[in-house]
Design an enzyme around this catalytic site. Structure first.
Site, short mmCIF file in Angstrom:
data_model
loop_
_atom_site.label_atom_id
_atom_site.label_comp_id
_atom_site.label_asym_id
_atom_site.label_seq_id
_atom_site.Cartn_x
_atom_site.Cartn_y
_atom_site.Cartn_z
N SER A 260 60.84 80.87 76.93
CA SER A 260 59.56 80.29 77.33
C SER A 260 59.78 78.89 77.88
O SER A 260 60.20 77.98 77.15
CB SER A 260 58.61 80.25 76.14
N HIS B 115 59.62 83.33 80.86
CA HIS B 115 58.24 83.44 80.36
C HIS B 115 57.54 82.11 80.67
O HIS B 115 58.01 81.04 80.29
CB HIS B 115 58.25 83.70 78.85
N ASP C 79 54.00 80.00 80.51
CA ASP C 79 52.71 79.91 79.83
C ASP C 79 51.76 78.98 80.58
O ASP C 79 52.06 77.80 80.77
CB ASP C 79 52.91 79.33 78.42
N MET D 248 48.07 77.36 80.36
CA MET D 248 46.96 77.09 79.42
C MET D 248 45.96 76.15 80.07
O MET D 248 46.34 75.17 80.71
CB MET D 248 47.52 76.41 78.17
N HIS E 102 52.12 84.32 81.62
CA HIS E 102 51.16 84.57 80.52
C HIS E 102 49.99 83.60 80.68
O HIS E 102 50.15 82.40 80.44
CB HIS E 102 51.92 84.36 79.20
N MET F 30 46.73 81.95 79.54
CA MET F 30 45.82 81.65 78.42
C MET F 30 44.69 80.83 79.00
O MET F 30 44.59 79.62 78.77
CB MET F 30 46.60 80.91 77.33
N MET G 161 50.60 88.64 70.41
CA MET G 161 50.76 87.24 69.99
C MET G 161 51.09 87.21 68.49
O MET G 161 50.32 87.71 67.67
CB MET G 161 49.47 86.44 70.25
N ASP H 264 55.39 87.40 71.26
CA ASP H 264 55.31 86.00 71.72
C ASP H 264 54.86 85.08 70.60
O ASP H 264 53.71 85.12 70.18
CB ASP H 264 54.32 85.94 72.90
C1 DX5 Z 1 52.23 80.19 72.72
C2 DX5 Z 1 52.94 80.64 73.96
C3 DX5 Z 1 54.34 81.01 73.72
C4 DX5 Z 1 55.22 79.88 73.25
C5 DX5 Z 1 56.24 80.47 72.33
O1 DX5 Z 1 50.90 80.02 73.00
O2 DX5 Z 1 52.30 81.76 74.53
O3 DX5 Z 1 54.92 81.66 74.83
O4 DX5 Z 1 55.85 79.19 74.31
O5 DX5 Z 1 56.95 79.44 71.77
P1 DX5 Z 1 57.81 79.59 70.45
O6 DX5 Z 1 58.86 80.59 70.72
O7 DX5 Z 1 58.33 78.21 70.24
O8 DX5 Z 1 56.87 80.03 69.33
ZN ZN Z 2 53.40 82.99 76.06
#
Ligand code: DX5
Ligand code: ZN
Length: 216
Positions: free
Chosen positions: A8, A33, A35, A37, A66, A68, A137, A175
């Site tokens: 990630s 990956h 993210d 947000m 991903h 969010m 998740m 994840d």
């Molecule tokens: C959390 C994200 C994850 C995050 C995972 O909201 O969707 O992808 O980066 O990070 P770790 O592996 O540190 O839990």
């Molecule tokens: Zn993620």
């Protein structure tokens, strides 16, 4: 198929993103990956298109994006243009999930659906045959480095059973909180893709840690 590992980028060093992207390119990682947000769907803001475009230019492996965010349909085309190979929406953010999934596929991307820790797997029953990936998740979305939620194993098993029963080709992605202690049990429970942020980037040898996460 042996399981995939997707570091990630959220946990990368943004002061030298290029170095971390090249490390992932040179490693045994399968996907990036990424993210996104928005500070509304989750209580955090990560980064947007300018950073994603840098990742696209440097990455030599598929981008697993991903989202969010609220109203994800609005940005599907823009994420396609920014290089997303798989685009994952949250079930909790979609009113017309079936339409959203078709839209992602029509744009030429693989369609993923993410479910929060409180969302039961059975809500995917009537969409599972249409999707390419389920992102389970295993922490509440919003931050890296959180503690893994143990109930995830039960969810993986129910999901696997549903996938087989419905003849779906969906991959199960986990994840949040994936580490060197739990990854083998996740894979033996049915996980196909392991996302790892903190475990990879807080390691003194991230490339070796990615290799370790590939070993069964
Ligand atoms: C959390 C994200 C994850 C995050 C995972 O909201 O969707 O992808 O980066 O990070 P770790 O592996 O540190 O839990
Ligand atoms: Zn993620």
């Amino acid at each position: 198929m042996s399981h995939l590992v997707a570091p990630s980028v959220l946990s990368a060093n943004f002061a030298n993103l290029q170095q971390d992207i090249e490390m992932i390119n040179a490693s045994k990682a399968d996907w990036f990956h990424v993210d996104i947000m928005d500070g509304v769907f989750v209580p955090n803001i990560s980064f947007g298109f300018p950073v994603l475009k840098v990742i696209q230019q440097l990455a030599k492996k598929p981008l697993d994006v991903h989202l969010m965010i609220v109203d994800p349909d609005r940005y599907a085309q823009a994420f396609k243009d920014a290089g997303a190979n798989t685009l994952t929406f949250h079930l909790e953010a979609c009113t017309h999930l079936h339409r959203s999934v078709q839209n992602i596929k029509n744009l030429g991307m693989k369609a993923g659906v993410a479910i929060n820790p409180h969302t039961p797997v059975h809500l995917l029953e009537d969409i599972i045959a249409d999707i390419d990936l389920v992102c389970v998740m295993s922490v509440n979305p919003g931050f890296g480095g959180q503690k893994f939620i143990e109930n995830t194993y039960t969810k993986i098993k129910s999901l696997k059973e549903m996938i087989l029963r419905r003849g779906s080709k969906a991959l199960i992605e986990i994840d949040g909180g994936v580490d060197l202690q739990n990854y083998k049990k996740l894979v033996s429970s049915g996980a196909d893709v392991l996302v790892a942020g903190n475990t990879v980037f807080s390691s003194s040898d991230p490339k070796q840690t990615i290799l370790d996460l590939k070993q069964i």
